[in-house]
Design a protein around this motif. Structure first.
Motif, PDB file in Angstrom:
ATOM      1  N   GLU A 113     -15.288  11.249  -1.458  1.00 60.11           N
ATOM      2  CA  GLU A 113     -14.088  12.021  -2.507  1.00 60.11           C
ATOM      3  C   GLU A 113     -13.194  12.925  -1.671  1.00 60.11           C
ATOM      4  OE1 GLU A 113     -14.262  11.476  -6.196  1.00 60.11           O
ATOM      5  OE2 GLU A 113     -14.471   9.830  -5.171  1.00 60.11           O
ATOM      6  N   ARG A 114     -13.761  13.240  -0.863  1.00 54.58           N
ATOM      7  CA  ARG A 114     -12.762  14.382   0.132  1.00 54.58           C
ATOM      8  C   ARG A 114     -11.869  13.220   0.960  1.00 54.58           C
ATOM      9  NH1 ARG A 114     -17.397  18.947   1.767  1.00 54.58           N
ATOM     10  NH2 ARG A 114     -17.887  19.178  -0.600  1.00 54.58           N
ATOM     11  N   GLU A 115     -12.422  12.638   1.589  1.00 54.73           N
ATOM     12  CA  GLU A 115     -11.666  11.541   2.018  1.00 54.73           C
ATOM     13  C   GLU A 115     -10.627  10.899   1.222  1.00 54.73           C
ATOM     14  OE1 GLU A 115     -12.041   7.302   4.867  1.00 54.73           O
ATOM     15  OE2 GLU A 115     -13.715   8.650   4.832  1.00 54.73           O
ATOM     16  N   ARG A 116     -11.090  10.259   0.076  1.00 57.74           N
ATOM     17  CA  ARG A 116     -10.118   9.636  -0.885  1.00 57.74           C
ATOM     18  C   ARG A 116      -8.990  10.711  -1.255  1.00 57.74           C
ATOM     19  NH1 ARG A 116      -9.529   9.553  -6.615  1.00 57.74           N
ATOM     20  NH2 ARG A 116     -11.465  10.702  -6.844  1.00 57.74           N
ATOM     21  N   GLY A 117      -9.069  11.905  -1.469  1.00 58.78           N
ATOM     22  CA  GLY A 117      -8.188  12.955  -2.029  1.00 58.78           C
ATOM     23  C   GLY A 117      -7.181  13.193  -0.730  1.00 58.78           C
ATOM     24  N   TRP A 118      -7.641  13.084   0.604  1.00 56.79           N
ATOM     25  CA  TRP A 118      -6.743  13.297   1.733  1.00 56.79           C
ATOM     26  C   TRP A 118      -5.856  11.936   1.802  1.00 56.79           C
ATOM     27  CZ3 TRP A 118      -7.863   9.658   5.788  1.00 56.79           C
ATOM     28  CH2 TRP A 118      -7.128   9.841   6.955  1.00 56.79           C
ATOM     29  N   ARG A 119      -6.356  10.778   1.696  1.00 57.15           N
ATOM     30  CA  ARG A 119      -5.856   9.778   2.147  1.00 57.15           C
ATOM     31  C   ARG A 119      -4.855   9.416   1.121  1.00 57.15           C
ATOM     32  NH1 ARG A 119      -7.518   5.444   5.192  1.00 57.15           N
ATOM     33  NH2 ARG A 119      -9.759   6.313   5.246  1.00 57.15           N
ATOM     34  N   GLU A 120      -5.080   9.401  -0.337  1.00 57.49           N
ATOM     35  CA  GLU A 120      -4.302   9.360  -1.330  1.00 57.49           C
ATOM     36  C   GLU A 120      -2.877  10.327  -1.320  1.00 57.49           C
ATOM     37  OE1 GLU A 120      -6.451   9.639  -5.261  1.00 57.49           O
ATOM     38  OE2 GLU A 120      -7.273   7.493  -4.816  1.00 57.49           O
ATOM     39  N   THR A 121      -3.153  11.511  -0.928  1.00 56.32           N
ATOM     40  CA  THR A 121      -2.024  12.479  -0.814  1.00 56.32           C
ATOM     41  C   THR A 121      -1.133  12.092   0.312  1.00 56.32           C
ATOM     42  OG1 THR A 121      -3.664  14.144  -1.471  1.00 56.32           O
ATOM     43  CG2 THR A 121      -1.464  14.854  -0.398  1.00 56.32           C
ATOM     44  N   LEU A 122      -1.788  11.366   1.267  1.00 57.45           N
ATOM     45  CA  LEU A 122      -0.718  11.068   2.355  1.00 57.45           C
ATOM     46  C   LEU A 122      -0.050   9.923   2.144  1.00 57.45           C
ATOM     47  CD1 LEU A 122      -3.024  11.545   5.734  1.00 57.45           C
ATOM     48  CD2 LEU A 122      -1.315  12.868   4.893  1.00 57.45           C
ATOM     49  N   VAL A 123      -0.630   8.954   1.293  1.00 54.61           N
ATOM     50  CA  VAL A 123      -0.086   7.804   0.834  1.00 54.61           C
ATOM     51  C   VAL A 123       1.006   8.172  -0.215  1.00 54.61           C
ATOM     52  CG1 VAL A 123      -0.436   5.689  -0.394  1.00 54.61           C
ATOM     53  CG2 VAL A 123      -1.875   6.193   1.413  1.00 54.61           C
ATOM     54  N   VAL A 124       0.847   8.744  -0.996  1.00 52.72           N
ATOM     55  CA  VAL A 124       1.770   9.491  -1.885  1.00 52.72           C
ATOM     56  C   VAL A 124       3.088  10.088  -1.079  1.00 52.72           C
ATOM     57  CG1 VAL A 124       2.458  11.072  -3.869  1.00 52.72           C
ATOM     58  CG2 VAL A 124       0.284   9.510  -3.933  1.00 52.72           C
ATOM     59  N   ALA A 125       2.763  10.631  -0.167  1.00 54.93           N
ATOM     60  CA  ALA A 125       3.992  11.342   0.673  1.00 54.93           C
ATOM     61  C   ALA A 125       4.491  10.228   1.649  1.00 54.93           C
ATOM     62  CB  ALA A 125       3.176  12.544   1.453  1.00 54.93           C
ATOM     63  N   GLY A 126       3.928   8.861   1.536  1.00 52.64           N
ATOM     64  CA  GLY A 126       4.701   7.991   2.225  1.00 52.64           C
ATOM     65  C   GLY A 126       4.350   7.930   3.799  1.00 52.64           C
ATOM     66  N   ILE A 127       3.022   8.614   3.897  1.00 54.40           N
ATOM     67  CA  ILE A 127       2.650   8.800   5.335  1.00 54.40           C
ATOM     68  C   ILE A 127       1.264   7.674   5.565  1.00 54.40           C
ATOM     69  CG2 ILE A 127       1.521  10.187   7.023  1.00 54.40           C
ATOM     70  CD1 ILE A 127       3.306  12.467   5.625  1.00 54.40           C
ATOM     71  N   ARG A 128       1.487   6.958   6.732  1.00 52.99           N
ATOM     72  CA  ARG A 128       0.217   6.154   6.848  1.00 52.99           C
ATOM     73  C   ARG A 128      -0.824   7.085   7.286  1.00 52.99           C
ATOM     74  NH1 ARG A 128      -0.103   1.002  10.687  1.00 52.99           N
ATOM     75  NH2 ARG A 128      -2.067   0.459  10.399  1.00 52.99           N
ATOM     76  N   PRO A 129      -2.296   7.050   6.509  1.00 52.74           N
ATOM     77  CA  PRO A 129      -3.164   7.822   7.174  1.00 52.74           C
ATOM     78  C   PRO A 129      -3.514   7.471   8.541  1.00 52.74           C
ATOM     79  CG  PRO A 129      -3.633   7.006   4.895  1.00 52.74           C
ATOM     80  CD  PRO A 129      -2.363   6.296   5.375  1.00 52.74           C
ATOM     81  N   PRO A 130      -4.052   8.457   9.550  1.00 57.61           N
ATOM     82  CA  PRO A 130      -4.524   8.209  10.566  1.00 57.61           C
ATOM     83  C   PRO A 130      -5.915   7.698  10.594  1.00 57.61           C
ATOM     84  CG  PRO A 130      -3.436  10.452  10.550  1.00 57.61           C
ATOM     85  CD  PRO A 130      -3.585   9.977   9.143  1.00 57.61           C
ATOM     86  N   ALA A 131      -6.479   7.348  11.613  1.00 63.51           N
ATOM     87  CA  ALA A 131      -7.907   6.650  11.531  1.00 63.51           C
ATOM     88  C   ALA A 131      -8.893   7.989  11.363  1.00 63.51           C
ATOM     89  CB  ALA A 131      -8.279   6.213  12.902  1.00 63.51           C
ATOM     90  N   VAL A 132      -9.891   7.982  10.436  1.00 62.75           N
ATOM     91  CA  VAL A 132     -10.642   8.853  10.324  1.00 62.75           C
ATOM     92  C   VAL A 132     -11.664   9.130  11.387  1.00 62.75           C
ATOM     93  CG1 VAL A 132     -12.679   9.624   8.622  1.00 62.75           C
ATOM     94  CG2 VAL A 132     -10.810   8.638   7.798  1.00 62.75           C
ATOM     95  N   VAL A 133     -11.957  10.299  11.741  1.00 67.56           N
ATOM     96  CA  VAL A 133     -13.183  10.746  12.624  1.00 67.56           C
ATOM     97  C   VAL A 133     -14.282  11.280  11.948  1.00 67.56           C
ATOM     98  CG1 VAL A 133     -13.739  12.269  14.302  1.00 67.56           C
ATOM     99  CG2 VAL A 133     -11.360  11.440  14.260  1.00 67.56           C
ATOM    100  N   ARG A 134     -15.382  10.747  11.917  1.00 70.81           N
ATOM    101  CA  ARG A 134     -16.359  10.933  11.248  1.00 70.81           C
ATOM    102  C   ARG A 134     -17.702  11.896  11.920  1.00 70.81           C
ATOM    103  NH1 ARG A 134     -17.208   9.021   6.458  1.00 70.81           N
ATOM    104  NH2 ARG A 134     -15.674   7.271   7.199  1.00 70.81           N
ATOM    105  N   GLY A 135     -18.021  13.075  11.185  1.00 66.64           N
ATOM    106  CA  GLY A 135     -19.149  13.590  11.608  1.00 66.64           C
ATOM    107  C   GLY A 135     -20.374  13.676  10.686  1.00 66.64           C
ATOM    108  N   ASP A 136     -21.267  14.769  10.998  1.00 69.89           N
ATOM    109  CA  ASP A 136     -22.386  14.561  10.281  1.00 69.89           C
ATOM    110  C   ASP A 136     -22.759  15.923   9.393  1.00 69.89           C
ATOM    111  OD1 ASP A 136     -23.105  16.411  12.195  1.00 69.89           O
ATOM    112  OD2 ASP A 136     -24.592  14.943  13.028  1.00 69.89           O
TER     113      ASP A 136
END
Length: 316
Positions: free
Chosen positions: A185-208
């Motif tokens: 869900e946090r990734e979705r909120g980040w991704r959708e906000t960038l898309v709305v701003a016209g910015i292509r989301p960078p590759a996600v770095v994943r942690g634990d």
């Protein structure tokens, strides 16, 4: 109970209502009955009550780990919320799977259970024991259970928007584990906000969720100008890695975390973060479960608890 009733000058039914937390007692009468109970040393007998009501006044809490700050804070908040409703809490870990955890709870004759965070992803693969009422913290609202969760996506959107408002060209994201609903869900909120701003989301770095994974990710993200971390523990590791790479926060890199752990204000620099209201989350989960147990549910299938941006020096 009869002695308490006589001492307080009320009926036995009124004493029963006070003992069971019924709202159908005026404050003055409740105070008089509670005073009589204290004076006479009366305590409700849990086993006797269970025989009479068919309920144990105990609820279970299912977790996969208590190593994360979010889970440990939820345990404390849930225990406090349960006690306020007159329920005991028993904790089981799903180290051998959720099915085994459910069986242990059924053997202890709990009235219901709250399934916490990462354990919620394991529920669809098992069939809970018949009659075990469930409330799930951090699960999709269409999962078939009563669910309660923080507004993870909304909080992530606020964090991402704040970083963009600082003039950063894009926002990189350090996500939590792939199987985590909250992380998704946090990734979705980040991704959708960038898309709305016209910015292509960078590759996600994943942690634990750990600070160690944040430290490793911080070196990989050392050239970024803005980083949104899915929790504060990973953000702590990121801050250390950036410092070792000679990158200044917030001058070179602005950083925002998620959770607002008690230590976040003492990070170097103090961390801007999205605050989860763990107390409200636990109280809503316990209330939903108790209402289901006692048959007083108002039919609310899910609850969304708001989050809040707490701004500190890492984005100043």
């Amino acid at each position: 109970m009869a002695m308490v009733a006589a001492h307080a000058g009320v009926s036995g039914q009124t004493v029963s209502r006070v003992v069971n937390g019924s709202p159908r007692v005026d404050p003055g009468t409740r105070s008089r009955v509670e005073g009589a109970m204290a004076e006479l040393g009366y305590r409700p007998h849990r086993a006797a009550r269970a025989l009479r009501t068919g309920r144990s006044q105990t609820i279970g809490l299912v977790v996969t780990t208590l190593a994360t700050v979010g889970n440990s804070r939820m345990l404390q908040a849930t225990a406090e919320a349960a006690a306020e409703r007159g329920y005991a809490l028993t904790l089981v870990t799903a180290t051998d799977g959720v099915a085994e955890a459910f069986e242990r709870l059924a053997e202890q004759e709990v009235d219901g259970a709250i399934v916490l965070n990462e354990a919620s992803a394991l529920i669809p693969a098992v069939q809970p024991p018949v009659g075990l009422r469930l409330v799930v913290v951090d699960a999709p609202t269409d999962a078939g259970f009563t669910s309660v969760h923080s507004d993870h996506a909304g909080g992530a959107a606020v964090a991402t928007s704040r970083l963009l408002a600082l003039g950063r060209e894009t926002v990189h994201h350090l996500s939590g584990p792939a199987e985590s609903f909250a992380a998704a869900e946090r990734e979705r909120g980040w991704r959708e906000t960038l898309v709305v701003a016209g910015i292509r989301p960078p590759a996600v770095v994943r942690g634990d969720w750990s600070a160690d994974s944040g430290y490793s990710a911080g070196h990989a993200l050392a050239t970024a100008s803005a980083i949104f971390c899915a929790n504060d523990q990973m953000a702590l590791g990121v801050l250390r890695a950036l410092s070792e790479s000679g990158r200044r926060v917030p001058e070179d890199v602005a950083v925002i975390g998620f959770d607002d752990v008690p230590d976040a204000a003492n990070y170097r620099p103090p961390l801007t973060t999205i605050r989860q209201d763990f107390t409200a989350l636990a109280h809503r989960a316990v209330s939903a479960l108790v209402e289901a147990i006692e048959g007083t549910s108002q039919g609310e299938p899910s609850a969304l608890i708001p989050t809040k941006l707490i701004e500190r020096d890492s984005t100043a």
